[in-house]
Scaffold this motif. Structure first.
Motif, PDB file in Angstrom:
ATOM      1  N   SER A   1     -14.307  73.769 -35.961  1.00 14.28           N
ATOM      2  CA  SER A   1     -13.005  74.225 -35.841  1.00 14.28           C
ATOM      3  C   SER A   1     -12.950  75.633 -35.040  1.00 14.28           C
ATOM      4  CB  SER A   1     -12.142  73.990 -36.930  1.00 14.28           C
ATOM      5  OG  SER A   1     -12.547  74.901 -38.015  1.00 14.28           O
ATOM      6  N   GLY A   2     -13.804  76.440 -35.330  1.00 15.32           N
ATOM      7  CA  GLY A   2     -13.744  77.913 -34.994  1.00 15.32           C
ATOM      8  C   GLY A   2     -14.407  77.897 -33.688  1.00 15.32           C
ATOM      9  N   ALA A   3     -13.692  78.773 -32.718  1.00 15.73           N
ATOM     10  CA  ALA A   3     -14.263  78.824 -31.209  1.00 15.73           C
ATOM     11  C   ALA A   3     -15.594  79.452 -31.284  1.00 15.73           C
ATOM     12  CB  ALA A   3     -13.329  79.393 -30.391  1.00 15.73           C
ATOM     13  N   VAL A   4     -15.830  80.360 -31.979  1.00 12.80           N
ATOM     14  CA  VAL A   4     -16.937  81.286 -32.122  1.00 12.80           C
ATOM     15  C   VAL A   4     -18.434  80.404 -32.306  1.00 12.80           C
ATOM     16  CG1 VAL A   4     -18.413  83.223 -32.752  1.00 12.80           C
ATOM     17  CG2 VAL A   4     -15.886  83.476 -32.050  1.00 12.80           C
ATOM     18  N   ALA A   5     -17.809  79.798 -33.362  1.00 13.62           N
ATOM     19  CA  ALA A   5     -19.115  78.797 -34.196  1.00 13.62           C
ATOM     20  C   ALA A   5     -19.622  77.726 -33.405  1.00 13.62           C
ATOM     21  CB  ALA A   5     -18.427  78.119 -35.649  1.00 13.62           C
ATOM     22  N   VAL A   6     -18.200  77.172 -32.312  1.00 15.84           N
ATOM     23  CA  VAL A   6     -18.706  76.032 -31.582  1.00 15.84           C
ATOM     24  C   VAL A   6     -19.304  76.541 -30.393  1.00 15.84           C
ATOM     25  CG1 VAL A   6     -17.179  74.515 -30.048  1.00 15.84           C
ATOM     26  CG2 VAL A   6     -16.395  74.943 -32.369  1.00 15.84           C
ATOM     27  N   HIS A   7     -19.008  77.943 -30.147  1.00 17.87           N
ATOM     28  CA  HIS A   7     -19.610  78.499 -28.924  1.00 17.87           C
ATOM     29  C   HIS A   7     -21.025  78.506 -29.173  1.00 17.87           C
ATOM     30  CE1 HIS A   7     -20.813  82.502 -26.866  1.00 17.87           C
ATOM     31  NE2 HIS A   7     -21.166  81.513 -25.972  1.00 17.87           N
ATOM     32  N   GLU A   8     -21.410  78.849 -30.411  1.00 14.60           N
ATOM     33  CA  GLU A   8     -22.937  79.078 -30.689  1.00 14.60           C
ATOM     34  C   GLU A   8     -23.660  77.625 -30.576  1.00 14.60           C
ATOM     35  OE1 GLU A   8     -22.742  80.770 -34.425  1.00 14.60           O
ATOM     36  OE2 GLU A   8     -22.477  82.995 -33.648  1.00 14.60           O
ATOM     37  N   ARG A   9     -22.900  76.405 -31.036  1.00 12.48           N
ATOM     38  CA  ARG A   9     -23.542  75.050 -31.254  1.00 12.48           C
ATOM     39  C   ARG A   9     -23.468  74.709 -29.599  1.00 12.48           C
ATOM     40  NH1 ARG A   9     -20.435  74.834 -35.614  1.00 12.48           N
ATOM     41  NH2 ARG A   9     -18.914  73.497 -34.699  1.00 12.48           N
ATOM     42  N   GLN A  10     -22.655  75.031 -28.907  1.00 17.11           N
ATOM     43  CA  GLN A  10     -22.359  74.530 -27.563  1.00 17.11           C
ATOM     44  C   GLN A  10     -23.179  75.202 -26.370  1.00 17.11           C
ATOM     45  OE1 GLN A  10     -17.952  73.851 -27.681  1.00 17.11           O
ATOM     46  NE2 GLN A  10     -18.918  72.415 -26.261  1.00 17.11           N
ATOM     47  N   THR A  11     -23.687  76.580 -26.760  1.00 19.70           N
ATOM     48  CA  THR A  11     -24.463  77.118 -25.592  1.00 19.70           C
ATOM     49  C   THR A  11     -25.524  76.373 -25.110  1.00 19.70           C
ATOM     50  OG1 THR A  11     -23.730  79.274 -26.643  1.00 19.70           O
ATOM     51  CG2 THR A  11     -25.562  79.268 -25.026  1.00 19.70           C
ATOM     52  N   PRO A  12     -25.547  75.864 -23.781  1.00 17.19           N
ATOM     53  CA  PRO A  12     -26.318  74.915 -23.268  1.00 17.19           C
ATOM     54  C   PRO A  12     -27.710  75.682 -23.271  1.00 17.19           C
ATOM     55  CG  PRO A  12     -24.281  75.150 -21.899  1.00 17.19           C
ATOM     56  CD  PRO A  12     -24.193  76.232 -22.791  1.00 17.19           C
ATOM     57  N   GLY A  13     -28.712  74.656 -23.240  1.00 15.30           N
ATOM     58  CA  GLY A  13     -30.010  75.538 -23.199  1.00 15.30           C
ATOM     59  C   GLY A  13     -30.258  75.637 -21.678  1.00 15.30           C
ATOM     60  N   LEU A  14     -31.643  75.972 -21.539  1.00 14.05           N
ATOM     61  CA  LEU A  14     -31.947  75.995 -20.091  1.00 14.05           C
ATOM     62  C   LEU A  14     -32.295  75.046 -19.408  1.00 14.05           C
ATOM     63  CD1 LEU A  14     -34.968  78.695 -20.283  1.00 14.05           C
ATOM     64  CD2 LEU A  14     -32.637  79.171 -19.521  1.00 14.05           C
ATOM     65  N   ILE A  15     -31.901  74.882 -18.137  1.00 13.81           N
ATOM     66  CA  ILE A  15     -32.044  73.566 -17.473  1.00 13.81           C
ATOM     67  C   ILE A  15     -33.412  73.589 -16.813  1.00 13.81           C
ATOM     68  CG2 ILE A  15     -31.219  72.336 -15.395  1.00 13.81           C
ATOM     69  CD1 ILE A  15     -28.614  72.991 -15.859  1.00 13.81           C
ATOM     70  N   ASP A  16     -34.411  72.594 -16.910  1.00 15.04           N
ATOM     71  CA  ASP A  16     -35.565  72.566 -16.504  1.00 15.04           C
ATOM     72  C   ASP A  16     -35.732  72.546 -15.140  1.00 15.04           C
ATOM     73  OD1 ASP A  16     -36.943  72.724 -19.147  1.00 15.04           O
ATOM     74  OD2 ASP A  16     -36.694  70.554 -19.423  1.00 15.04           O
ATOM     75  N   SER A  17     -36.632  73.209 -14.636  1.00 14.80           N
ATOM     76  CA  SER A  17     -37.045  72.890 -12.917  1.00 14.80           C
ATOM     77  C   SER A  17     -38.496  72.980 -13.084  1.00 14.80           C
ATOM     78  CB  SER A  17     -36.597  74.457 -12.356  1.00 14.80           C
ATOM     79  OG  SER A  17     -36.933  75.317 -12.627  1.00 14.80           O
ATOM     80  N   PRO A  18     -39.180  72.353 -11.710  1.00 13.37           N
ATOM     81  CA  PRO A  18     -40.803  72.238 -11.996  1.00 13.37           C
ATOM     82  C   PRO A  18     -41.423  73.500 -12.344  1.00 13.37           C
ATOM     83  CG  PRO A  18     -39.308  71.434 -10.107  1.00 13.37           C
ATOM     84  CD  PRO A  18     -38.453  72.236 -10.778  1.00 13.37           C
ATOM     85  N   ASN A  19     -42.493  73.308 -12.652  1.00 12.65           N
ATOM     86  CA  ASN A  19     -43.582  74.328 -12.926  1.00 12.65           C
ATOM     87  C   ASN A  19     -43.762  75.029 -11.684  1.00 12.65           C
ATOM     88  OD1 ASN A  19     -46.383  75.093 -12.653  1.00 12.65           O
ATOM     89  ND2 ASN A  19     -46.083  75.347 -14.923  1.00 12.65           N
ATOM     90  N   ASP A  20     -43.819  76.285 -11.683  1.00 11.73           N
ATOM     91  CA  ASP A  20     -43.959  77.117 -10.380  1.00 11.73           C
ATOM     92  C   ASP A  20     -45.097  76.545  -9.462  1.00 11.73           C
ATOM     93  OD1 ASP A  20     -42.562  79.098  -8.520  1.00 11.73           O
ATOM     94  OD2 ASP A  20     -44.489  80.163  -8.951  1.00 11.73           O
ATOM     95  N   LEU A  21     -46.187  76.459 -10.343  1.00  9.54           N
ATOM     96  CA  LEU A  21     -47.501  76.348  -9.829  1.00  9.54           C
ATOM     97  C   LEU A  21     -47.383  74.706  -9.158  1.00  9.54           C
ATOM     98  CD1 LEU A  21     -50.516  76.776  -9.346  1.00  9.54           C
ATOM     99  CD2 LEU A  21     -50.995  75.762 -11.531  1.00  9.54           C
ATOM    100  N   GLU A  22     -46.670  73.572  -9.604  1.00  4.27           N
ATOM    101  CA  GLU A  22     -46.280  72.458  -9.080  1.00  4.27           C
ATOM    102  C   GLU A  22     -45.562  72.563  -7.899  1.00  4.27           C
ATOM    103  OE1 GLU A  22     -47.768  69.498  -9.802  1.00  4.27           O
ATOM    104  OE2 GLU A  22     -49.213  70.990 -11.150  1.00  4.27           O
ATOM    105  N   ALA A  23     -44.504  73.478  -8.014  1.00  2.00           N
ATOM    106  CA  ALA A  23     -43.570  73.678  -6.600  1.00  2.00           C
ATOM    107  C   ALA A  23     -44.299  74.222  -5.823  1.00  2.00           C
ATOM    108  CB  ALA A  23     -42.415  74.566  -7.128  1.00  2.00           C
TER     109      ALA A  23
END
Length: 217
Positions: free
Chosen positions: A20-42
């Protein structure tokens, strides 16, 4: 450039519906990193592209489509125009791969190209003298639908930031780039990027604090 079938997946960030609290929800909802290819593979894929390997271009396109779509949605929203800009980006990569000097991560170079294409697109499609923006909620009265405020507070707050601030936060917290890399991607000075980061964090905190108070009433 060879024809590449566009992936229809804009990678909408997953969100939580609890709390119910926005700050607590913010902490749980903060998205993680979006994966992109390993730079060596790229790098291997890019080297193959310089030799005219069309399958390498297709693999690079598929590997980066999701993270590019999320990034470009900060300019244009989640519609077919995002796919058009991604296609333009990979046209540039196909034609200019030989000019890449491998002095930065491949992904930084790709995002820089995408940012330039998106910026040109927005300039071309923004009426002269208009403050039109490409997000559903940005610039509208701060009274969104109840389900958005309670279930997606971080997205609600992000959509109210100026585009430049929203972009630097996305590149930092979703893509994991440093301030110097973000400055390079956005064709900005490091000092300008740092200022945008500072302003964005402060504004985001104020929006979430205000929302927290509204939800607690």
């Amino acid at each position: 450039m060879p024809c590449v079938e566009r992936v229809r997946d804009h990678h909408e960030p997953a969100t939580s519906t609890g709390g119910s609290g926005a700050v607590a929800v913010h902490e749980r909802q903060t998205p993680g990193l979006i994966d992109s290819p390993n730079d060596l593979e790229a790098r291997k894929m890019l080297v193959a592209i310089t030799s005219g390997d069309r399958s390498a271009l297709t693999n690079l396109y598929i590997s980066y489509y999701g993270c590019l779509a999320h990034f470009l949605s900060q300019f244009m929203g989640s519609d077919d125009r995002v796919g058009d800009v991604i296609n333009d980006t990979f046209m540039t990569i196909w034609e200019g791969a030989r000019g890449f000097r491998f002095e930065s991560k491949v992904s930084v170079w790709i995002f820089r190209i995408a940012h330039r294409h998106a910026s040109r697109f927005v300039r071309r499609h923004t009426p002269r003298g208009s403050a039109h923006c490409y997000r559903e909620f940005e610039g509208q009265p701060c009274e969104p639908r109840t389900e958005i405020k309670t279930h997606r507070p971080i997205l609600w707050a992000l959509q109210r930031l100026p585009t430049e601030q929203r972009v630097v936060l996305t590149l930092c917290y979703r893509m994991g780039y440093s301030v110097r890399e973000i400055a390079f991607i956005t064709d900005s000075r490091v000092e300008t990027t740092e200022l945008r980061m500072f302003q964005a964090r402060g504004q985001l905190s104020r929006y979430l604090t205000t929302l927290d108070k509204e939800l607690s009433i």
